[in-house]
Every structure is written in C-alpha cells, then in structure tokens.
Design an enzyme around this catalytic site. Structure first.
Site, PDB file in Angstrom:
ATOM      1  N   HIS A  85       0.863  -1.185   0.000  1.00 48.11           N
ATOM      2  CA  HIS A  85       0.000   0.000   0.000  1.00 48.11           C
ATOM      3  C   HIS A  85       0.895   1.230   0.000  1.00 48.11           C
ATOM      4  O   HIS A  85       1.441   1.622   1.035  1.00 48.11           O
ATOM      5  CB  HIS A  85      -0.911  -0.022   1.223  1.00 48.11           C
ATOM      6  N   HIS A  87       1.690   5.236  -2.330  1.00 49.08           N
ATOM      7  CA  HIS A  87       1.128   6.290  -3.188  1.00 49.08           C
ATOM      8  C   HIS A  87       2.269   6.931  -3.963  1.00 49.08           C
ATOM      9  O   HIS A  87       2.716   8.037  -3.650  1.00 49.08           O
ATOM     10  CB  HIS A  87       0.388   7.331  -2.347  1.00 49.08           C
ATOM     11  N   LYS A  90       1.845  10.540  -5.406  1.00 50.76           N
ATOM     12  CA  LYS A  90       1.898  11.674  -4.476  1.00 50.76           C
ATOM     13  C   LYS A  90       3.305  11.932  -3.934  1.00 50.76           C
ATOM     14  O   LYS A  90       3.593  13.024  -3.436  1.00 50.76           O
ATOM     15  CB  LYS A  90       0.975  11.423  -3.278  1.00 50.76           C
ATOM     16  N   HIS A 236      -9.595   2.118   0.651  1.00 53.18           N
ATOM     17  CA  HIS A 236      -9.194   2.913   1.810  1.00 53.18           C
ATOM     18  C   HIS A 236     -10.437   3.022   2.700  1.00 53.18           C
ATOM     19  O   HIS A 236     -11.476   3.529   2.254  1.00 53.18           O
ATOM     20  CB  HIS A 236      -8.764   4.314   1.391  1.00 53.18           C
ATOM     21  N   GLU A 239     -10.675   5.903   7.556  1.00 55.82           N
ATOM     22  CA  GLU A 239      -9.451   6.555   8.027  1.00 55.82           C
ATOM     23  C   GLU A 239      -9.829   7.792   8.831  1.00 55.82           C
ATOM     24  O   GLU A 239      -9.627   8.930   8.423  1.00 55.82           O
ATOM     25  CB  GLU A 239      -8.544   6.914   6.845  1.00 55.82           C
ATOM     26  N   ASP A 336       2.576   3.300   2.908  1.00 59.80           N
ATOM     27  CA  ASP A 336       1.613   4.355   2.610  1.00 59.80           C
ATOM     28  C   ASP A 336       2.335   5.527   1.941  1.00 59.80           C
ATOM     29  O   ASP A 336       3.078   5.340   0.993  1.00 59.80           O
ATOM     30  CB  ASP A 336       0.866   4.773   3.871  1.00 59.80           C
TER      31      ASP A 336
END
Length: 447
Positions: A85, A87, A90, A236, A239, A336
């Site tokens: 997991h 990103h 980003k 997701h 959260e 993450d």
C-alpha cells in the site's frame, strides 16, 4: 560480523554461493533449521543460478568446492520485502506542497492543489521512478501503488504507470489500484469508465469509503463492476477517529451477499479501534467470513490521526491487527505515503516500516510469525505466492543483515544490510533529493 556481507566477496558470475551460518525466520521458509527461539533458526543457504538451491542446518550442506562460501556469523536473512500500500504518484512533493498543519483536511487540500497545478506526465514519472529507486535499494521486490484517478488525472497517471511498470519490471513487480472518493460514483458514467481503464492496465479497482447516504449502493456497484471485469478490490476504509464510521462492516456484508470471487483488501480501518467491543466482534466476524485482508499503515496514521495544535495525541491511529490475526484474517503493514502532505517522512523502506510497526502495534513478546505481515501475507494478498518467502526453488532475492536476531534488527533498523537480487548484491546507493529540485517550484504559490 562487524558489517553485512562484504559485497566484494560475492562473485559476479553465475557460480553457486553458500551463505553459511545464516539466521532465518521459520515463518518464511520451508527449509530445515536448527531452531534457536523466537521464531528463528540457523541454516546454510545455497544459491545457484539465481535461485535458492538448498536450505539445511548449518554444516549439513556438502560443499564440493564449487560454491563460494561466505560466513554470515548468524546474520539475519529475510526474503525481499513486500510493500502492498503506497502512493507513488503523491510521493516527494513535500518541498513544494507541505501540509500546512499536519491534519488530514490539510493533506487533502494540499494534494488536491498540487495535483491540479503540477501533475504532468513528466512530473509523475520522475517522482515515481525516484521513489522506486529508494524502495529497490532498501530491498522491496513487490509493491502496489494507489493512483489518484479523478479525471483528467486518470488519463495521465495510468499511462505513466504502465510505462514505469515496464521500466522497473526486472527490479520491482509493480501493481496499481484506482483511488477516488466513493462519492464520485454519484456520477453514473464514472464507474464503468474507470473500471475499464483499470482493466485495460491490468490494475485493481479501489476507492476511499466514508459514511455518506447511499454508501451501500455505491459499494455494491464497485463489487459488480469488479466481478464483471475479473478485478480485485482495494479500499481505503474508515481513516478517521469517528467511531460511527463503519464502512468496513458494509464492505464485508457486501462481499458475502454478492459472493464476490476476487481478492478484497481494506486499508487503514482506523475507526475500528474506537468502537465498542461488541461492534468490533460483529465486524471482524464478517471480515473473516468474507476473506478480506487488512493492511495497517502505522507511520502515516500516527502522523495524521488525533492531531490538534498544542495538544498531545491520545491514541495511535492504528487498527486492531492482533484481534484480526487471531480470527485468521490476513494482516499486513505497509509504507503508505512518502514525503507528501499525508506523511512528511518515510523512504519506502519496509525494514523501517516493520520495525516501527513492531513498536507501535506491539508485534513482539513473542515476535512469533509477525514478519509475515511484511513478507508472505502481503504477497499473497497481491496474488503472488512466490514472493515473501525463502524456499528451495524461490528467487534468491533477499536481505542480509548484520543484526543476528529480532532485537538487534528492531533496535537498529538502519544498520548494515546487503540486498541480493538473484543471489547477487545490488548497489544500495540512494538517489539524492537534489535530483528532484527542478520539480519543486510550486506554480501557484510562486516558490
């Protein structure tokens, strides 16, 4: 052994190598070990033609003189790690778009502004490649990234992903999952379009779920779209610190009702830790019945959850991995975000992630088989049973540490390590942040 393997000792040709006096976790190998406690054992490992050719108790492998013997003096050996997991799209925008206050809303707004202003194909490709270079040097072999998929960004990032996946195919096996807010499904044209794009790219369908009117309908629509295209699902989930957020329960109920045939993964699931025990029990029973895997992101969630200026956080922001594992639910930990508004730090180093997870989630006393949460369990959830293990016939992709046991590794996760791919040491030189300097001017802020 004062340091990890001296890479100068490792032959660069195709000849066999014997790693003698290695320490291995029994949870990630079917090899025969001399057990020394805390889930660890000693063994010799024979590497030949890029694969693990044999694993046997120390001294039992007959060396006919053809193998280069390297004594690890008890050094811990792990299989290449799995980061399920992340990103990548980003990553590494912090220098141009920091989170103004460290909060979740602050992260959402900062990323939205940055994406709309600067996420060209070149920008995304270079940052993704930089991040993968870091992960490769640290020892990751399999990774899933989520890709922001709100138009028009989906048309940019998915094409870049396909190029990057091809470019990195000999170093990291790369997967991608779509990412968008579940409320985006209120546009009836969106889901079939993004599901088709994901299917064409060989990806995974995913969304951020939160409590809105019609959530059950939207979640079921995603299950139907994924089933029709043979896609896995990766959500997701919850959260938030709000105990009323229980979309995990809705996802599990939908999986059972629709008899979904694919793999389902739910990440975060933070609110579960804020709910009463009876509600937790009901939800986890459903999750186990549905065969859902759960991945916790301890570094990012400790950074974001329960943050308020001038106030000490009261909880850790992580989900209930012990209770899940006790029910047979597959559980994992992962990186993450990396140097972006959702998490200001990190380097896609799964050794660091695992060490911090041990401390944050109490994955010790005993350490047991928790190392599976960074190796074979996430590999299985990503559909690759060959990764995250060291068995005879498996790729000789591994990490060799100076540390000799769990205590030494967790106490000093940044200590000496050597990363082997196909039984050969790779360069562990990390890319310099200066390589991205020309991308770091914020167009709308003028800095």
């Amino acid at each position: 052994m004062a340091d990890a393997i001296d890479t100068h000792e490792i032959p660069r040709g195709d000849g066999p190598v014997l790693l003698a006096n290695a320490t291995l976790p029994s949870a990630v190998t079917a090899g025969i070990l001399n057990h020394i406690g805390d889930g660890l054992g000693r063994a010799d490992i024979l590497i030949d033609k890029g694969e693990v050719a044999a694993i046997a108790p120390c001294g039992e492998l007959i060396d006919d003189g053809g193998a280069a013997r390297i004594d690890l003096d008890g050094g811990l050996v792990l299989p290449g790690l799995v980061d399920m997991h992340t990103h990548l799209d980003k990553g590494h925008i912090w220098a141009r778009r920091p989170n103004p206050d460290g909060t979740f809303p602050g992260a959402l707004e900062a990323v939205k502004s940055d994406r709309e202003a600067q996420w060209s194909a070149e920008d995304v490709r270079r940052r993704m490649s930089f991040a993968l270079a870091c992960a490769h040097a640290h020892g990751t072999v399999l990774m899933r990234t989520h890709l922001d998929s709100i138009p028009p960004q989906d048309g940019i990032s998915w094409e870049v992903f396909k190029d990057v996946r091809r470019d990195w195919a000999d170093r990291i096996d790369l997967q991608a999952s779509a990412l968008f807010g579940v409320d985006t499904l209120e546009d009836p044209a969106f889901l079939p379009a993004i599901a088709d794009r994901v299917a064409e790219a060989g990806g995974v369908l995913g969304a951020v779920t939160f409590m809105i009117d019609g959530l059950e309908t939207h979640v079921e629509a995603m299950f139907r779209a994924a089933e029709a295209r043979g896609l896995a699902l990766d959500f997701h989930v919850d959260e938030t610190a709000d105990p009323n957020a229980d979309s995990l329960r809705i996802i599990a109920e939908t999986a059972i009702r629709t008899r979904f045939s694919g793999q389902i993964v739910c990440g975060h699931c933070c609110s579960l830790a804020r709910q009463p025990d009876d509600a937790v029990d009901r939800t986890l029973d459903l999750v186990a019945r549905a065969g859902i895997g759960v991945v916790s992101l301890p570094l990012c969630n400790m950074y974001l959850m329960d943050r308020a200026g001038g106030r000490t956080p009261r909880w850790r922001g992580v989900t209930l991995l012990h209770e899940m594992k006790a029910r047979g639910i597959p559980v994992a930990v992962a990186s993450d975000n990396t140097r972006d508004p959702f998490y200001a730090y990190g380097d896609l180093d799964m050794v660091e992630v695992y060490a911090q997870a041990v401390r944050i989630l109490h994955l010790d006393h005993p350490s047991g088989d928790w190392i599976r949460a960074a190796t074979s369990t996430p590999a299985g959830l990503l559909g690759d049973s060959t990764r995250g293990r060291l068995d005879v016939g498996s790729p000789a992709d591994m990490i060799v540490f100076a540390a000799r046991n769990w205590n030494e590794l967790i106490a000093r996760p940044g200590g000496a390590r050597t990363v082997l791919r196909g039984g050969r040491a790779i360069s562990r030189t990390l890319p310099d942040y200066r390589e991205l300097d020309d991308l770091m001017a914020s167009k709308d802020l003028g800095i």
